[in-house]
Write a protein that holds these residues in place. Structure first.
Motif, PDB file in Angstrom:
ATOM      1  N   GLY A   1       0.062   3.293  -0.738  1.00  0.00           N
ATOM      2  CA  GLY A   1      -0.073   1.964   0.941  1.00  0.00           C
ATOM      3  C   GLY A   1       0.846   1.702   1.224  1.00  0.00           C
ATOM      4  N   PRO A   2       0.529   0.434   2.068  1.00  0.00           N
ATOM      5  CA  PRO A   2       1.011  -0.586   2.133  1.00  0.00           C
ATOM      6  C   PRO A   2       2.144  -1.092   1.035  1.00  0.00           C
ATOM      7  N   GLY A   3       0.964  -1.791   0.777  1.00  0.00           N
ATOM      8  CA  GLY A   3       0.370  -2.793  -0.683  1.00  0.00           C
ATOM      9  C   GLY A   3       1.920  -2.158  -1.694  1.00  0.00           C
TER      10      GLY A   3
ATOM     11  N   THR B   1       6.525   1.160   9.967  1.00  0.00           N
ATOM     12  CA  THR B   1       5.679   0.139  10.724  1.00  0.00           C
ATOM     13  C   THR B   1       4.063  -0.787  10.382  1.00  0.00           C
ATOM     14  N   LYS B   2       3.597  -0.330   8.862  1.00  0.00           N
ATOM     15  CA  LYS B   2       2.646  -0.862   8.071  1.00  0.00           C
ATOM     16  C   LYS B   2       2.934  -1.948   7.332  1.00  0.00           C
ATOM     17  N   LEU B   3       3.687  -2.489   7.690  1.00  0.00           N
ATOM     18  CA  LEU B   3       4.761  -3.192   6.515  1.00  0.00           C
ATOM     19  C   LEU B   3       5.340  -4.803   7.833  1.00  0.00           C
ATOM     20  N   THR B   4       3.736  -6.206   7.826  1.00  0.00           N
ATOM     21  CA  THR B   4       5.060  -6.557   9.118  1.00  0.00           C
ATOM     22  C   THR B   4       5.759  -7.610   8.155  1.00  0.00           C
TER      23      THR B   4
END
Lengths: 265, 265, 265
Positions: free
Chosen positions: B238-240, B192-195
């Motif tokens: 993290g999301p990256g 949900t943190k990844l577009t």
């Protein structure tokens, strides 16, 4: 810390994460993915709603709006017009990022037109701010050839006209409301090696507009984004790992770190 | 493992990699790059063929088609109409991802129109599925505010209308053919943190349509994608780094791992 | 080292970094971000200026231009026409990347039209080069089904027609000016698992056009890009970390490394 910012960026970061502002982005094709990911990482929501017929209605319900003129197709130009008119009437604060304005005729005309809809924040590099103020011819494409201080007078003039603030990006960022200014010295040179490094900052500013006044929001965004860049650069092997690390750092950076690492004057 | 899926996702992954299905994507500007990379990683081919005059002919030769309504420009809307008509007539199975449907008028009308061309799979979050069924007003932009179970009745209704299946994404994914349903509990909150985390899943579903029936394909895609997300999350900072790791994991995950790690009910 | 390239790729890399050429890209929606980041990484500047009314004026001041036909919207097609006409009249060297030409009617017609404006370099995979020469029907979407050597005669024919060079990408890259050819064997199979791996190479070729003749520029770009891919692959865990590492490697690779690692014949 200047007296002109009443709330510290560290508090605004905590508020942003609590409120999860929904940021509408009408932005360029190059940076959409990175921009949305940056918004999600920092704790906001992102909606790249940029077609006529939807951009206006959405601007009424969004927490904030970014209009970035990097690759302004005809449809996006109409969507931008629709969105800023709706934003103004619904009191949705918005950010204008006049990418490469000055040198290129279509975006330059559009930027001047949109300026009349009173963006809360105009964000650009020095060349863009100088060009937008009418004082110069613009930079070489998207890269600034002037320093932020060279653009201070131009930025002040724009801010007085819009009633909002102007954020001039560079090795040192300057935020001005037309009268006073705050300098933010957080950041890292690798940001200039990442396409959309500045564009994503504009979106982050739109997110911070959900927490405080434009001056405080722009300063907080510049500072938090700059500190995250410093964290990412510390373990980057180059621009690729820096981009990845910046998203990680935007998610991981804490208000306590902002409190101790922000460099404002 | 439910009796309703006749083939295990692990077998379908092996089949997919053998067949290298060519997936045509008409998708939003935010996620095109990540979506194409996800398809390549899992073993499919990707073609983002989305202009009128080419989208239709291509849909006749593609193995599968994804139509995602995230940023539906006028040209993309025409291309989508052309592609689904060609897909239906050429028996190319296709996936509809009605991003942010309900709240926004243009994509909502288009989604209802395209539904008549019998997508093999409709994939969305709970808010989107509820809105598409006509039972609700849609979510807050692209983020779901309901759980998949809240949308089960809506999903069933849509599936009965199309004759295909509906896949409702959330912490638990549900796939229904209008009568029965399979729950897939693989996945990770970092998605949900990844577009485009969900958008890429829609493309992966279109790839799996080259291997089996829509129900099996949607279940396999949800399970394999969710397991890859679990693998990526295990070493993400993290999301990256999660986004990067998800591509690595989609390429690295083996049928044997799917066989032991899939959680279906 | 062939006598046909008068300057070694290592020298051209040093020159490129000194000159920081500004490369205008009219390219597909899937790869814009990665392409711009690749240009920044190698030491060039990137401007994705692709709308009618701006694309032409910009092509007059850019150091080089890339026209990539991956997702050619109507507006981009007009921008491409405008840009190549301006490029030709202003002597801005340009690269044509005829993605998926042959199978798809609109881009095929456009590619033939643009070919009349004498691109300095045409870059494509073997199937695309064969299709563009009129000798075949094109590949399966964007993936080549032929080897570079299969396309050598087609490439020569195109090069003689344009007066420029043709670069055929594959496990072995071949660059021909219509008479002689240079083979570059640097590269890595992971490039085929990265969307836009070839598209970004086209942009890098446009950057190298600021340093030398088309033949030398295309050979240098293929070699430097291939060596960076080899470096990235050495520490990649899959296509996601490879993409990140490729950007790091493009920034880190030195002329001295190119001097020892280039494999030309």
């Amino acid at each position: 810390m200047s007296i002109r910012t009443s709330v510290h960026p560290s508090d605004l970061l905590a508020t942003l994460r609590e409120r999860e502002p929904l940021v509408q982005c009408i932005t360029n094709a190059v940076v959409t993915g990175f921009t949305a990911n940056a918004l999600l990482a920092i704790g906001a929501s992102a909606a790249m709603c940029d077609i006529p017929g939807e951009a206006g209605p959405f601007a009424r319900i969004a927490s904030g709006l970014l209009v970035n003129l990097g690759t302004p197709t005809a449809e996006q130009r109409d969507a931008a017009r629709e969105a800023v008119a709706a934003a103004q009437s619904a009191n949705t604060p918005w950010v204008l990022d006049p990418v490469a304005v000055g040198a290129l005729p279509i975006r330059t005309a559009l930027a001047h037109e949109l300026l009349g809809f009173r963006p809360a924040i105009v964000r650009g590099n020095a060349s863009e701010i100088i060009a937008l103020s009418g004082a110069g011819a613009g930079g070489r494409g998207v890269d600034a050839v002037d320093s932020a201080d060279d653009a201070l007078e131009a930025g002040r003039a724009i801010a007085r006209r819009t009633g909002g603030v102007v954020a001039i990006s560079g090795p040192i960022d300057i935020v001005t409301d037309g009268f006073d200014q705050v300098r933010v010295t957080n950041g890292h040179p690798l940001l200039t090696k990442l396409t959309g490094g500045g564009c994503a900052l504009g979106a982050v500013m739109a997110a911070f507009l959900a927490t405080e006044s434009p001056l405080d929001a722009a300063v907080a965004a510049s500072s938090v984004y700059g500190i995250a860049a410093e964290h990412a650069a510390a373990s980057a092997a180059g621009p690729g790992s820096f981009a990845m690390g910046l998203l990680d750092a935007l998610a991981a950076v804490t208000p306590a770190e902002i409190a101790t690492e922000a460099r404002l004057s």
